[in-house]
Scaffold this motif. Structure first.
Motif, PDB file in Angstrom:
ATOM      1  N   CYS A   1      -3.187  -7.638  -1.604  1.00 55.95           N
ATOM      2  CA  CYS A   1      -2.996  -7.555  -0.148  1.00 55.95           C
ATOM      3  C   CYS A   1      -3.750  -8.617   0.645  1.00 55.95           C
ATOM      4  O   CYS A   1      -3.257  -9.096   1.680  1.00 55.95           O
ATOM      5  N   TRP A   2      -4.938  -8.995   0.172  1.00 56.00           N
ATOM      6  CA  TRP A   2      -5.762  -9.905   0.974  1.00 56.00           C
ATOM      7  C   TRP A   2      -5.092 -11.252   1.238  1.00 56.00           C
ATOM      8  O   TRP A   2      -5.127 -11.732   2.379  1.00 56.00           O
TER       9      TRP A   2
ATOM     10  N   LYS B   1       0.825  -1.216   0.000  1.00 57.58           N
ATOM     11  CA  LYS B   1       0.000   0.000   0.000  1.00 57.58           C
ATOM     12  C   LYS B   1       0.855   1.260   0.000  1.00 57.58           C
ATOM     13  O   LYS B   1       0.457   2.289  -0.547  1.00 57.58           O
TER      14      LYS B   1
ATOM     15  N   TYR C   1      -5.562  -3.826  -5.745  1.00 60.77           N
ATOM     16  CA  TYR C   1      -4.849  -3.719  -4.459  1.00 60.77           C
ATOM     17  C   TYR C   1      -5.353  -4.779  -3.484  1.00 60.77           C
ATOM     18  O   TYR C   1      -4.563  -5.395  -2.757  1.00 60.77           O
ATOM     19  N   PHE C   2      -6.660  -4.978  -3.473  1.00 64.51           N
ATOM     20  CA  PHE C   2      -7.230  -5.993  -2.587  1.00 64.51           C
ATOM     21  C   PHE C   2      -6.716  -7.379  -2.955  1.00 64.51           C
ATOM     22  O   PHE C   2      -6.375  -8.185  -2.073  1.00 64.51           O
TER      23      PHE C   2
ATOM     24  N   ALA D   1      -8.837  -0.400  -6.784  1.00 65.00           N
ATOM     25  CA  ALA D   1      -9.083  -0.912  -5.433  1.00 65.00           C
ATOM     26  C   ALA D   1      -9.133  -2.440  -5.416  1.00 65.00           C
ATOM     27  O   ALA D   1      -8.594  -3.084  -4.505  1.00 65.00           O
ATOM     28  N   LEU D   2      -9.780  -3.013  -6.424  1.00 69.47           N
ATOM     29  CA  LEU D   2      -9.876  -4.480  -6.506  1.00 69.47           C
ATOM     30  C   LEU D   2      -8.500  -5.119  -6.695  1.00 69.47           C
ATOM     31  O   LEU D   2      -8.205  -6.171  -6.116  1.00 69.47           O
TER      32      LEU D   2
END
Length: 219
Positions: free
Chosen positions: A198-199, A156, A194-195, A191-192
């Motif tokens: 990271c998720w 991030k 990055y998710f 956003a998707l």
């Protein structure tokens, strides 16, 4: 007027995602190497080395990453040194990551009971041997979950490098938005992505932490 499909937008964002991944890996590995040096300085018996590492950590933890990026990119330019955006971004993130990783690992080492040090010393081991054969193997088990968790912060953190012109995922999102005039679609996809990056790391960190707690209770 050119019509952009979602696939056109996604393709351009995925191309930039490669640089986000590369920058994250370089920053984490480089930060880990510097962080390991900081760890040994922090637990050294020499006061000057402990103080040096302490001030380094306080400086980089106590100042915004954004400011560190500006200094790495624009500050050196004041001395006539031309620093590419990718190099400034990498250096700033490495030094920033090192401060946090070094402190995470120091806490893990200090969590090992003092008796472990004394037992290793009684076997005739030197300081480095104690660390290598007794302390670090135990500390690594404790360190894995917070270290993996911090890797999410590194990913991030790469978003801030767009400020100095490094074209990673968030910067690409701005460029694509200016071309397509579809901010909700573009930033929704950003956003998707990055998710998606990271998720899995957040999830694995939680799994590792639960396993560590179970192993500790059983032990």
């Amino acid at each position: 007027m050119i019509e952009f499909t979602i696939w056109d937008i996604l393709r351009n964002l995925l191309l930039a995602t490669r640089w986000t991944i590369v920058l994250s890996i370089v920053s984490f590995i480089g930060g880990g190497i510097v962080g390991l040096v900081l760890l040994f300085l922090r637990i050294s018996k020499r006061k000057w080395s402990r103080s040096l590492a302490k001030y380094y950590i306080e400086l980089f933890q106590g100042t915004p990453l954004l400011m560190q990026l500006f200094i790495a990119f624009f500050g050196l330019g004041l001395f006539g040194i031309d620093v590419p955006a990718w190099l400034a971004a990498g250096l700033a993130l490495i030094f920033w990551s090192a401060a946090f990783l070094g402190e995470i690992w120091r806490g893990c080492v200090e969590a090992i009971a003092r008796g472990q040090w004394e037992a290793a010393a009684s076997l005739g081991m030197g300081r480095l041997q104690q660390m290598r054969y007794v302390i670090l193997p135990q500390a690594m088990k404790i360190a894995v979950p917070p270290t993996v968790g911090f890797s999410v912060q590194v990913i991030k953190g790469t978003a801030l490098t767009s400020i100095i012109g490094f074209v990673e995922l968030s910067k690409a999102g701005t460029v694509v938005t200016n071309a397509t005039f579809q901010p909700f679609t573009v930033y929704g996809l950003v956003a998707l992505i990055y998710f998606a990056l990271c998720w899995p790391l957040s999830w694995s960190s939680q799994i590792l932490e639960r396993k560590l707690n179970v192993a500790h209770r059983n032990h």
